[in-house]
Write a protein that holds these residues in place. Structure first.
Motif, short mmCIF file in Angstrom:
data_model
loop_
_atom_site.label_atom_id
_atom_site.label_comp_id
_atom_site.label_asym_id
_atom_site.label_seq_id
_atom_site.Cartn_x
_atom_site.Cartn_y
_atom_site.Cartn_z
N ILE A 1 2.96 8.38 -10.32
CA ILE A 1 2.40 8.06 -9.01
C ILE A 1 3.32 7.10 -8.26
CG2 ILE A 1 0.50 6.86 -7.84
CD1 ILE A 1 -1.38 8.20 -9.89
N LYS A 2 3.84 6.10 -8.95
CA LYS A 2 4.74 5.14 -8.31
C LYS A 2 5.99 5.85 -7.79
CE LYS A 2 5.61 0.62 -9.20
NZ LYS A 2 5.79 -0.52 -10.07
N ASN A 3 6.59 6.71 -8.61
CA ASN A 3 7.78 7.44 -8.17
C ASN A 3 7.49 8.35 -6.99
OD1 ASN A 3 9.41 6.26 -10.13
ND2 ASN A 3 9.00 7.88 -11.62
N TRP A 4 6.41 9.09 -7.07
CA TRP A 4 6.06 10.02 -5.98
C TRP A 4 5.68 9.26 -4.70
CZ3 TRP A 4 2.79 13.05 -10.01
CH2 TRP A 4 3.64 13.84 -10.79
N CYS A 5 5.01 8.13 -4.85
CA CYS A 5 4.69 7.31 -3.67
C CYS A 5 5.96 6.76 -3.03
CB CYS A 5 3.75 6.17 -4.04
SG CYS A 5 2.02 6.64 -4.20
N ASN A 6 6.90 6.36 -3.84
CA ASN A 6 8.17 5.86 -3.30
C ASN A 6 8.92 6.95 -2.54
OD1 ASN A 6 8.21 3.09 -3.92
ND2 ASN A 6 8.70 3.54 -6.05
N GLU A 7 8.79 8.19 -2.98
CA GLU A 7 9.44 9.31 -2.29
C GLU A 7 8.94 9.48 -0.86
OE1 GLU A 7 8.89 12.83 -4.69
OE2 GLU A 7 10.21 12.09 -6.29
N ILE A 8 7.70 9.08 -0.60
CA ILE A 8 7.14 9.22 0.75
C ILE A 8 7.09 7.90 1.51
CG2 ILE A 8 5.80 11.28 0.15
CD1 ILE A 8 3.28 9.41 0.16
N GLY A 9 7.74 6.86 0.96
CA GLY A 9 7.80 5.58 1.66
C GLY A 9 6.66 4.64 1.37
N TRP A 10 5.84 4.97 0.40
CA TRP A 10 4.77 4.08 -0.03
C TRP A 10 5.31 3.21 -1.16
CZ3 TRP A 10 -0.98 4.81 0.38
CH2 TRP A 10 -1.33 5.53 1.53
N LEU A 11 4.73 2.07 -1.36
CA LEU A 11 5.04 1.14 -2.45
C LEU A 11 6.42 0.50 -2.35
CD1 LEU A 11 3.47 2.95 -5.54
CD2 LEU A 11 2.43 1.25 -4.03
#
Length: 142
Positions: free
Chosen positions: A118-128
């Motif tokens: 989730i952290k990696n995928w959120c970072n891909e969209i500019g979250w976290l």
């Protein structure tokens, strides 16, 4: 397992941001579809006036559904740029999920792997992101 988000808000940015998160939720739902407990992790993003007194809560019920109901302040968020809201809401979302998975300790879930994904995928969209990125989304909420 299926993870989903619903919104209860006066700010359109919260709805737009929850739409951004759909990419992450789809990846989680694909990778972790074989998990039977919990069956559902349902987030509610509520951006409501403080006077309502709505509090954040979590609940796990007999139907194997984990409800994570997040309430944030309308008064605070209406002063923020969209990028600031994304930053705050993203970290609030992730931290509350992490705390909830520690509390309930589901046997079928490798919590470290799920949170890492989730952290990696959120970072891909500019979250976290560590800091607010002021180079994007500089419109104030309407």
């Amino acid at each position: 397992m299926e993870i989903s988000v619903v919104c209860d808000t006066y700010l359109t940015y919260i709805i737009e941001l929850s739409d951004e998160l759909e990419v992450v939720l789809n990846k989680v739902n694909n990778k972790y579809k074989g998990i039977n407990e919990p069956k559902i992790i349902g987030f509610a993003f509520r951006c409501l006036p403080d006077e309502i007194g709505r509090k954040t809560f979590r609940r796990y019920d007999k139907d194997k559904e984990l409800t994570l109901d997040l309430t944030v302040s309308y008064e605070e968020y209406k002063k923020m740029y969209k990028t600031e809201i994304r930053h705050d809401l993203g970290h609030t979302f992730y931290n509350y999920l992490e705390d909830s998975l520690k509390k309930y300790k589901f046997k079928e879930i490798n919590t470290k792997e799920l949170l890492s994904d989730i952290k990696n995928w959120c970072n891909e969209i500019g979250w976290l992101e560590e800091e607010v990125d002021y180079s994007k989304d500089l419109d104030l909420p309407n």
